[in-house]
Structure formats: structure tokens, C-alpha cells
Design a protein around this motif. Sequence first.
Motif, PDB file in Angstrom:
ATOM      1  N   VAL A   1     -18.772  -8.729 -10.951  1.00 30.11           N
ATOM      2  CA  VAL A   1     -19.472  -9.763 -11.703  1.00 30.11           C
ATOM      3  C   VAL A   1     -20.985  -9.646 -11.553  1.00 30.11           C
ATOM      4  O   VAL A   1     -21.742 -10.056 -12.435  1.00 30.11           O
ATOM      5  CB  VAL A   1     -18.974 -11.157 -11.251  1.00 30.11           C
ATOM      6  N   ASP A   2     -21.456  -9.062 -10.439  1.00 30.88           N
ATOM      7  CA  ASP A   2     -22.897  -8.932 -10.218  1.00 30.88           C
ATOM      8  C   ASP A   2     -23.443  -7.568 -10.641  1.00 30.88           C
ATOM      9  O   ASP A   2     -24.519  -7.483 -11.234  1.00 30.88           O
ATOM     10  CB  ASP A   2     -23.225  -9.168  -8.739  1.00 30.88           C
ATOM     11  N   MET A   3     -22.711  -6.500 -10.342  1.00 30.66           N
ATOM     12  CA  MET A   3     -23.239  -5.144 -10.536  1.00 30.66           C
ATOM     13  C   MET A   3     -22.717  -4.456 -11.783  1.00 30.66           C
ATOM     14  O   MET A   3     -23.132  -3.338 -12.092  1.00 30.66           O
ATOM     15  CB  MET A   3     -22.932  -4.284  -9.297  1.00 30.66           C
ATOM     16  N   GLY A   4     -21.791  -5.078 -12.481  1.00 33.53           N
ATOM     17  CA  GLY A   4     -21.332  -4.512 -13.744  1.00 33.53           C
ATOM     18  C   GLY A   4     -20.177  -3.549 -13.576  1.00 33.53           C
ATOM     19  O   GLY A   4     -19.353  -3.687 -12.667  1.00 33.53           O
ATOM     20  N   ILE A   5     -20.154  -2.518 -14.458  1.00 25.77           N
ATOM     21  CA  ILE A   5     -19.012  -1.610 -14.564  1.00 25.77           C
ATOM     22  C   ILE A   5     -19.336  -0.271 -13.911  1.00 25.77           C
ATOM     23  O   ILE A   5     -20.440   0.261 -14.044  1.00 25.77           O
ATOM     24  CB  ILE A   5     -18.631  -1.395 -16.046  1.00 25.77           C
ATOM     25  N   GLY A   6     -18.336   0.293 -13.229  1.00 23.81           N
ATOM     26  CA  GLY A   6     -18.445   1.630 -12.661  1.00 23.81           C
ATOM     27  C   GLY A   6     -17.286   2.478 -13.121  1.00 23.81           C
ATOM     28  O   GLY A   6     -16.132   2.036 -13.079  1.00 23.81           O
ATOM     29  N   VAL A   7     -17.583   3.692 -13.604  1.00 23.10           N
ATOM     30  CA  VAL A   7     -16.545   4.576 -14.127  1.00 23.10           C
ATOM     31  C   VAL A   7     -16.671   5.951 -13.483  1.00 23.10           C
ATOM     32  O   VAL A   7     -17.710   6.302 -12.899  1.00 23.10           O
ATOM     33  CB  VAL A   7     -16.633   4.702 -15.667  1.00 23.10           C
ATOM     34  N   ASP A   8     -15.635   6.756 -13.621  1.00 22.68           N
ATOM     35  CA  ASP A   8     -15.662   8.135 -13.133  1.00 22.68           C
ATOM     36  C   ASP A   8     -16.500   9.016 -14.055  1.00 22.68           C
ATOM     37  O   ASP A   8     -16.636   8.733 -15.252  1.00 22.68           O
ATOM     38  CB  ASP A   8     -14.230   8.693 -13.050  1.00 22.68           C
TER      39      ASP A   8
ATOM     40  N   LYS B   1     -20.426   4.114  -9.196  1.00 27.87           N
ATOM     41  CA  LYS B   1     -19.091   3.591  -8.962  1.00 27.87           C
ATOM     42  C   LYS B   1     -18.829   3.422  -7.468  1.00 27.87           C
ATOM     43  O   LYS B   1     -18.200   2.439  -7.041  1.00 27.87           O
ATOM     44  CB  LYS B   1     -18.041   4.518  -9.577  1.00 27.87           C
ATOM     45  N   ASN B   2     -19.308   4.346  -6.646  1.00 30.39           N
ATOM     46  CA  ASN B   2     -19.122   4.235  -5.202  1.00 30.39           C
ATOM     47  C   ASN B   2     -19.833   3.001  -4.646  1.00 30.39           C
ATOM     48  O   ASN B   2     -19.307   2.304  -3.773  1.00 30.39           O
ATOM     49  CB  ASN B   2     -19.640   5.489  -4.505  1.00 30.39           C
ATOM     50  N   ILE B   3     -21.046   2.748  -5.156  1.00 28.41           N
ATOM     51  CA  ILE B   3     -21.794   1.577  -4.678  1.00 28.41           C
ATOM     52  C   ILE B   3     -21.083   0.287  -5.078  1.00 28.41           C
ATOM     53  O   ILE B   3     -20.937  -0.647  -4.282  1.00 28.41           O
ATOM     54  CB  ILE B   3     -23.229   1.606  -5.236  1.00 28.41           C
ATOM     55  N   ILE B   4     -20.642   0.226  -6.337  1.00 32.39           N
ATOM     56  CA  ILE B   4     -19.915  -0.968  -6.804  1.00 32.39           C
ATOM     57  C   ILE B   4     -18.619  -1.139  -6.025  1.00 32.39           C
ATOM     58  O   ILE B   4     -18.263  -2.256  -5.622  1.00 32.39           O
ATOM     59  CB  ILE B   4     -19.647  -0.867  -8.317  1.00 32.39           C
TER      60      ILE B   4
ATOM     61  N   LYS C   1     -19.333  -2.532  -2.592  1.00 34.00           N
ATOM     62  CA  LYS C   1     -19.674  -3.946  -2.676  1.00 34.00           C
ATOM     63  C   LYS C   1     -18.421  -4.797  -2.898  1.00 34.00           C
ATOM     64  O   LYS C   1     -18.243  -5.856  -2.282  1.00 34.00           O
ATOM     65  CB  LYS C   1     -20.675  -4.147  -3.820  1.00 34.00           C
ATOM     66  N   MET C   2     -17.526  -4.329  -3.774  1.00 33.11           N
ATOM     67  CA  MET C   2     -16.279  -5.056  -4.024  1.00 33.11           C
ATOM     68  C   MET C   2     -15.394  -5.067  -2.783  1.00 33.11           C
ATOM     69  O   MET C   2     -14.743  -6.076  -2.488  1.00 33.11           O
ATOM     70  CB  MET C   2     -15.533  -4.417  -5.202  1.00 33.11           C
ATOM     71  N   ARG C   3     -15.395  -3.971  -2.021  1.00 32.44           N
ATOM     72  CA  ARG C   3     -14.576  -3.913  -0.811  1.00 32.44           C
ATOM     73  C   ARG C   3     -15.063  -4.922   0.223  1.00 32.44           C
ATOM     74  O   ARG C   3     -14.258  -5.636   0.844  1.00 32.44           O
ATOM     75  CB  ARG C   3     -14.618  -2.500  -0.224  1.00 32.44           C
ATOM     76  N   LEU C   4     -16.371  -5.004   0.392  1.00 32.50           N
ATOM     77  CA  LEU C   4     -16.921  -5.967   1.342  1.00 32.50           C
ATOM     78  C   LEU C   4     -16.674  -7.397   0.878  1.00 32.50           C
ATOM     79  O   LEU C   4     -16.399  -8.288   1.691  1.00 32.50           O
ATOM     80  CB  LEU C   4     -18.411  -5.711   1.538  1.00 32.50           C
ATOM     81  N   ASP C   5     -16.786  -7.624  -0.437  1.00 27.74           N
ATOM     82  CA  ASP C   5     -16.467  -8.951  -0.961  1.00 27.74           C
ATOM     83  C   ASP C   5     -15.005  -9.309  -0.695  1.00 27.74           C
ATOM     84  O   ASP C   5     -14.682 -10.459  -0.348  1.00 27.74           O
ATOM     85  CB  ASP C   5     -16.761  -9.018  -2.459  1.00 27.74           C
ATOM     86  N   ASN C   6     -14.122  -8.341  -0.861  1.00 26.06           N
ATOM     87  CA  ASN C   6     -12.703  -8.576  -0.600  1.00 26.06           C
ATOM     88  C   ASN C   6     -12.450  -8.888   0.871  1.00 26.06           C
ATOM     89  O   ASN C   6     -11.620  -9.751   1.209  1.00 26.06           O
ATOM     90  CB  ASN C   6     -11.867  -7.372  -1.022  1.00 26.06           C
ATOM     91  N   LEU C   7     -13.162  -8.177   1.770  1.00 24.66           N
ATOM     92  CA  LEU C   7     -13.013  -8.459   3.191  1.00 24.66           C
ATOM     93  C   LEU C   7     -13.484  -9.876   3.519  1.00 24.66           C
ATOM     94  O   LEU C   7     -12.872 -10.584   4.318  1.00 24.66           O
ATOM     95  CB  LEU C   7     -13.800  -7.437   4.015  1.00 24.66           C
TER      96      LEU C   7
END
Length: 854
Positions: free
Chosen positions: A428-435, A450-453, A456-462
Motif C-alpha cells: 500500500v505504501d511502496m506500490g507494485i513489484g514485479v520480476d 521487488k526485493n525491497i518491497i 518491507k512486506m515481510r517485516l510488516d507481516n512480522l
Amino acid sequence: DVKQSIYKFRLARPEIFMEKYETYGKDGGERKRIDLHKNFRSRREVLDSVNFIFSRIMGRRLGGVEYDREAALYPGALYPDHDGGEECPVNDTEFLLVQKEAPETENGEGAENTAREQEETEKESPEDWGQTRRKGLSGRQREAYAAAKRIKELVGHFPVTDKATGKLRKASYKDIVILLRTNAGWDEDFKSILKEEGIPSHVLSKTGYFAAKEIRTILQLLRVLDNPGQDIPLFGVLKSCFGGFSDEEIAWIRGAEKERKKSLYDCLKDFGKENLPAVQENSPEKAGLRDKVKAFLHFLEEYRDKTVYMPIHELLQDIVTQTGYLNYVSALPGGGQRRANVQMLLEKAVDFEQTSYYGLFHFIRYMEQLEKYDVDYGEANILDENADVVRIMSIHKSKGLEFPICFVCGLGKKFNMQDINGKMIADVDMGIGVDYVDVERRLQGRTIRKNIIAEKMRLDNLGEELRILYVALTRAKEKLILTGLIDKPEKKLAMLIPAAMRPKDSQLLYGELAGAGSYLDFLLPALAVHPAFLSLMEAYGLEVPGQKTAAGMPGETERFEEAGRKTETEPENWNGKDARLEIKIIGDEYFMGTEVREQIMAEGLRKRLECSSPLTDADSELMTNMSNIFTWPYKHSNLAELYTKTTVSELKKAGQTEEQDFSFRLYEEENVIPYIPKFMKGEESLGGAGRGTAFHKVMELMDFREEAEPVEEQIKRMIQDGMLSTEYAQVLSVPSIQAFLSTNLARRMAAAGKKGCLYREQPFVLGLPAKELNEKFPDGELVLIQGIIDVYFEEEGEIVVADYKTDRVDDGKELVQKYQKQLEYYARALQQLTGKRVKERVIYSFRLHEEITL
């Protein structure tokens, strides 16, 4: 409480609340923040444990909230003290680490032991087989067994506070909840284990119906009745209560055939023959097995014949009634739930027959399609809010609820990180990441963006998982028990030594928290500094440099006991540094000890039953109590037949003898309705009841005036206006209606209509003393009678009531016998309704074209 924001998957934004938290200050001004510190749900022991854990793992960088003095929980609820002295159970938080089943050793000892155990198991009696099931269990089943054992110890012994009286009482099943991170794959395992242990439970989910054993068994029987050549369903039926065959008996039946390609059903038929050599050459037991096979084949053939002409719901009802299947499943653990599931299947069979499909074959395919496409009904709900069962639910489902004893299980389950592994991810903050895709070189890889997003999503999930854990632990009111699966505990404990060497009030490093893959990765390092954990390490021969266990620290035990007697958390103790915890590792020895104890108890009970005498005092007292229970007289048995509301028609029937009641037949046969395809059916006409309704509808709408339209025109207008259906119009007799219009009753009704004194289809409710309806009923009871009066009108200040009848009779006396009681109730209701005397009661017969005055 931002720490309870657990709906990020629904786009909840904890950052919004944190912005408000930081913007509003505590010191006056226009934007003042008032912090609510006290917790009015849980005991101090629970809150100390929560504070101890989260002051070490939750922070602004992970979790979104700094767990400091302002965020900690302080006890505000008042609970009664335990008055049982030193032996009284305490409310310490428990952490049960269930060890995974030990794998085979490299020198093959494990394999030899397994083979030896299997050989011993084969020698055991069938009664002992249930105990050996703990060997070879999955990890989650072992964890469920550990929880079940602890529940048995708590129920009936552990004191909890009664919500109504505020006093202590013994815990029951309804005081306990088992919380899981997710129900999928976990709830059914826990429920099945609890059921085996005799613990009633309920899963708040919409799955598990087709997996229920009682449903699988009866569906297998239906498949065999449809096609007995299916070996797998037939084997299941043979093993079930419908067959009652053991594995050895089925092996004898199969082994008696030299031709290996024969189906199991053909083997059964051959085995049941009188001249089968394999049976004649063996022991008499095999001859008894032949009789058993013949009885089973007769059972199958009998019901296969019934499938030809019986509707599905009647076939199922016949099976469960004649075989006693409902009683059988009711006697199993969780029998009430099993019985409700079977009855639900009967209801689904009735629903199926409302469709265009028909027959056993289509019903089986219908159920298979429901199961294939996950259209699961969920087990039948037989519980109310006061049901004495253990609840099993997800943590999200428990939000906002509270339970005296709370088990938080499945803490070793890996976190679900599938959201960051897709080919396209979105934040929701950093947008879309694709291969990155190179079409020419046919290469694909992850981009830096995509790695950065993803990180960030992994830390948010934690952070979300941390908050979910916080919600789970704060559901407990008086007792909190944590369970998790651990592999190789010695190695795991050794890896925790660096964490145990830190100061007790220090937080875990951000790198440790960010690398967590399960709740145990949060909890174990956080608890490593607790004295209970240090004692556990000592038991495994591990020593933590610079630390001493609670037993080895002067005054440490006394300090913890003193902390347990405090009634309020001091400000300097906000981080739960004096939290009382009990940590155990449950290994194979625990499960083996449980088996041995249960076998000893079962053997003792068996010998007690075998040696007991029906003449002993204990048995006599038991039999007296049981006899009193079963012969207890209901003190209001005189009200058993009392009804509070009825209709005039029912009372009319009750007032007739069997000979007078024309609906009574001594040997009434069911109408045989032949099966006729729809394309060959003609139009169905209404029966006698429909014909009577049609006449009543027309008489309600008919204009009785002389200048009114002819009867045919009035009926056409009724149809055009939608007040009369075409079906009703087709069964009407216009000459009969015209004959009525020429009667004296019709002229009197027309005259009353001109004065506005004609009333048609008048509903009423009449209250009568019950004693008046039946001498058996007691005084003081009131029965409501409802009905609809066809027509009544006023004439010279008095009431005339009339009733239309279309019965096929040859004499008006028959109508008088049938409906005199009905007209009496009409007259009584009108007298109470209008306050005027009913001077005349009239029955008009459209069959006889006659007025009958009562």
C-alpha cells in the motif's frame, strides 16, 4: 490499543492510530491524550507474563508500538484469593514444549525398536490398540494430546471465578478455549484427539462434515448398495458396525480365492457357499465366519432391493432405524454431535429429492460433487452459548472474547509468507513489484525494487504476527497455557545460551526479531532469561555463564513467592520481571507414561467390574440411585397433553368418535402413486380441500345484490383482477353458486349487506378454560382457539352465523354431526366479540343445495 490491530489483511492501518498517539500529549492543551492503563479482564499472573514477553520482543521498529511503561498492562480486575493454602493450584503461566517424535538412529536401533513395537502391537488385544495410536502421531497430534492431558487435569480441579456469583468454583470444559493461528489443517486434528480422550469440543468452522467418520461410513454403505463391485467402499463397510468383520477375517475371505483378480464382493459370495473347500478344511471358526458372511450378504441384498422403490430419505431412515446406527453413533465419544450429523444427512436427502434428480445413483454423485468442490456444510450445530465443551477457534475469531483458561497452541507453526513470493507483489505504501523478464534471452529474475518491497512486506507481516500473538495471550482471564512443537530440544536450548546471558530487562536484538519464522522464535529468546528457563537448561546439562537458576539464587524463590502474593503491579515492575512461569519439555517419556497410567486404570476398572457383586452395598446404593432417576415422576404429568393454542378444526375432530370421524380408517392403505414421466402427465386437478377453498374464495368476493352482474361475469372479473386463480375457477360449479343466490340465506345476506352489517371471512382468537375442553386438564389454565368464520350478519340486533360446506354427503345429518361443535365455537366467539346474542347457526351445503339450521 494499537497492539491489538490484527486486520492488516483487510487493509487496517495501525499507523493512523500511532499518528494520533504521538500528536496528542498527556499535558493539557487542546489535544490531550488519556491513556487507559488498567486491564479489567485478567489476573495479575497473566498480565505479568504478557508484560515479561512483550517488553522484550515488541518495539516501534517491529510491531509499530514501543512496549514501554505507558503501553504495559496493569491489573484492575478483582479476583477472590485461593483459600486452599500451599497445596492450592496457582495461576502461573505454563509453557509446554512438545518434542517431535524421535527419529531412527543411524545404527538402525530405531528401526529395530519400531519392528519390535509392531510385533508386540500385533499380539495385543483389540482393546489395547487405541493406546498404541500415540506412536507414530504427527507433530500437531502430539501437541493436541499434550493439551488434552492438561485439560483433563484442570477440569474439576482448577478453581476459576464464577461470573454470576464472583466466587471460586471448579473449572468445567466451557471455561476452556484452544486458540490457533489458523483453523485449516489444525482444528480437525485437535478435535479428533480431544474426542478420543473423551473431551467434548466444538470447532467454530464450516468444514469437517464429510470427514466425520459417521458420515463416511454411511456414504460408503450407499456406494456399496449402488455398486457392490467397489472394493474400497466395501472394505470400509465390512470393517464398520454394519459388517463387524476384523482385518483377519477379511484376509481369510480374500485368501480363500485362488483367482486374485476377483472383486471382494465375488470373494464374499464364493465364501458364503456351502461347498467351499477352504471353509470345510479349516476350523469350526471358519464355518462360523461363513454364516457371518451369509448374513451380511443377505443384509446387502435386502437393501439393494429396497433401493429400487424407496425414496432416498426413506431408505436412509430405514437403514439407521433397523440397524440401530443412530444409537451406535450416539454411544461413541461425542455422540450428540455424531447423531446430529447423521440426522443432517437425512435432511439433505429430503432436500435432494426436491430437485429434478431421483434415485441412489444420482444422490451419491450429488454428494461426491459437493465434497469435490468443497461445498462443505460444516458439522451440525448442536450447541448453545452455555454448552459444556472446549471451544477451538482461530485467534482472529477470539478477538473481543475472554476465557478463564486459555490454551494458545500451534506456536511452532511457520509464518505464512506467500504474499511476498508471487510474480507480482503489491504494497500500500511502496506500490507494485514485479520480476524482470528478458524475452530475447529467456531469463527471469527478481528486481531490486521487488526485493525491497518484499522485505518491507515481510517485516510488516512480522509486526502483524506480533500483534496477533499479543491478542491471543490477552484472551486469558485466570490461566494462560502456551504449547508449541520443538525439534531436537538439546540443540535448540544450546543455541539460546547467548540470549540467556543478557540482562533480564533487555530487549531482543532487531536482527533476531526480523529473522523469526514462527512464534517460538519470538518466545524462546525472550523467555531465555527467566529463571524457569534456566532451570530447564540445567536439567539438560547446559550452563549459562554468569547466570544462576532460581534454586541457586539466594532469596530468589522467596522473591517470586512474594511477587505472587502482590495484588497490583508496581510501576517499577511494568516489564513483568517477577512473572511466574512454568516451562516443560514433553517428550516420548510423557506419552509412554500416559499410556501406562491409562492402561492400568482400564485394567483396574475391568477387574472391578468382573469381580463386583450385585449384592454389595456400593452396587445396591448405585442401583437405588439409578432406579430413582429412571422412575422419577414428573410432578406436572397432568399437563403433558395440555396445548396452549389450537384451531377449531382440531377441536372438531377431538369431539368426534372414531366412527364419526370420516378421516378415520381402520386399515387405511397408502395411495400407490405410479411413476409417470413428466411429459406423459396431464394437468393435475385440485382435490377436495382445494375445491372447498375455491368456493370459499368466491363467496368472500361475490356480490349478492339482485342488480349485481351474473355469476359467470363476476368470476371472470375476479380472474382478471388477480383475486381468483384459473385453477380455482376450473373446479367451481356455477350452477351450485346460482342455486345458493336463490336461497333465503342469500337474500338475508344481501339485505344485511345493504345496511353494512355483513361480515365475511372474520378471523378470531377465543380464550377458553382448559377444563372446559378436557376434564383431565387442570383448573386455571387457558387455551387459545383460533379460526375464521365464513360469514355472519346482524339481523334485528342479533347475530346469524353461517358456514359453507362442499363435503360429498348424502344427508344433512352427517354435516350436523361433523360441524355442530365448530358452529358452537363460532357462536361463542361472536358473542364475546360483538356482545350480541347469536340467534341462529346455519350450514349451507353446496352438494345438497340445502340450508341446515342448527
